[in-house]
Scaffold this motif. Structure first.
Motif, PDB file in Angstrom:
ATOM      1  N   GLU A 117       5.019  -9.215  -4.244  1.00 41.90           N
ATOM      2  CA  GLU A 117       4.444  -7.872  -4.520  1.00 41.90           C
ATOM      3  C   GLU A 117       5.495  -6.855  -4.631  1.00 41.90           C
ATOM      4  N   ALA A 121       5.975  -4.621  -8.052  1.00 37.63           N
ATOM      5  CA  ALA A 121       5.926  -3.024  -8.060  1.00 37.63           C
ATOM      6  C   ALA A 121       7.181  -2.503  -8.584  1.00 37.63           C
ATOM      7  N   GLU A 124       6.979  -2.455 -12.273  1.00 36.20           N
ATOM      8  CA  GLU A 124       6.369  -1.567 -12.806  1.00 36.20           C
ATOM      9  C   GLU A 124       6.808   0.003 -12.768  1.00 36.20           C
ATOM     10  N   ALA A 132      11.508   0.450  -4.408  1.00 40.14           N
ATOM     11  CA  ALA A 132      10.213  -0.353  -4.232  1.00 40.14           C
ATOM     12  C   ALA A 132      10.225  -0.755  -2.852  1.00 40.14           C
ATOM     13  N   SER A 136       7.556   0.589  -0.033  1.00 38.94           N
ATOM     14  CA  SER A 136       6.738  -0.428   0.662  1.00 38.94           C
ATOM     15  C   SER A 136       6.493  -0.249   2.071  1.00 38.94           C
TER      16      SER A 136
END
Length: 265
Positions: A117, A121, A124, A132, A136
């Motif tokens: 995940e 992220a 992107e 990231a 998070s």
């Protein structure tokens, strides 16, 4: 009644005829039995190709690291099942494996999907893994959620199994992006979450095995296969020196009844 798709009726894993058994394109008797070890075979079965030496080394290390973990709930369930049904090893083994969820052993998959995940992220948003990770962790803190792959109730100074797996990944030149993300989590989590959060074995296993080329959607297979070995040891011991009823008896003594009293009269 038809349920689900009924086309594409194929398998690429195994076939046989009167003379041969073919597994993943290899003759089982001539190419595999006595020629490769079980870790190689496990990798071949799941991925369809034999592992490189460093891939096999990391799979071996992960299997050894997670195979045995003492009298955890899944082991107790297996031993008590065998005590109650000593002829049913398959039932006792199943009881132990069925208890491997998001808290015990299955936490490897949870942590691995969390690493994936974060990777997605980061991709992107320009590929900045550090940003990231920080975003998070801040999100987890706001939700008061746990950080998958970090923290340990006993090894607060660092999980030695995790340390060893990461060391081996470095030695075999396997450490890549997933290990890097995990190390960033280990670096930033204590400050952001404001408590000690060392990398644990459930974080190290997916990081190193994903960097080695294992697929995310087969992560749970690693602890399942590993723990089957540990359960076999416990079940043999249970059959020779039973503690299943002792476990059950002590559980009964440890738990107090707080329901309604029996109606009298």
């Amino acid at each position: 009644m038809r349920i689900g798709k009924t086309d594409q009726a194929y398998t690429a894993i195994c076939t046989s005829d009167a003379d041969t058994i073919t597994v993943r394109g290899h003759d089982l008797c001539h190419d595999l039995i006595g020629k490769i070890d079980f870790s190689e075979y496990f990798w071949l079965l799941v991925l369809g190709e034999k592992p490189a030496p460093k891939q096999r080394a990391m799979l071996d290390a992960c299997l050894v690291a997670i195979a045995e973990h003492g009298l955890v709930p899944s082991v107790q369930a297996a031993r008590m099942t065998l005590a109650a049904a000593p002829e049913a090893w398959q039932g006792a083994m199943s009881a132990g494996l069925l208890g491997m969820g998001t808290v015990v052993a299955g936490s490897t998959e949870v942590a691995g999907r969390y690493l994936e995940e974060i990777r997605l992220a980061a991709d992107e948003n320009g590929g900045d893994d550090r940003a990231a990770v920080i975003a998070s962790l801040e999100g987890l803190k706001a939700r008061r959620a746990k950080v998958p792959g970090l923290g340990h109730p006993q090894h607060s100074g660092g999980d030695p199994r995790a340390d060893r797996l990461l060391e081996l990944a470095d030695e075999h030149a396997v450490s890549g992006r997933y290990v890097g993300i995990l190390r960033l989590l280990g670096e930033h989590a204590p400050t952001i979450i404001n408590r000690p959060l060392p990398i644990n074995v459930s974080g190290a296993i997916p990081a190193v095995i994903l960097d080695a080329g294992w697929p995310v959607d087969a992560l749970k297979a690693v602890p399942l296969v590993a723990r089957a070995g540990g359960l076999a040891a416990h079940l043999l011991e249970e059959s020779r020196r039973s503690i299943g009823f002792i476990l059950s008896h002590n559980a009964d003594r440890a738990i107090s009844y707080d329901g309604k009293p029996a109606h009298k009269g």
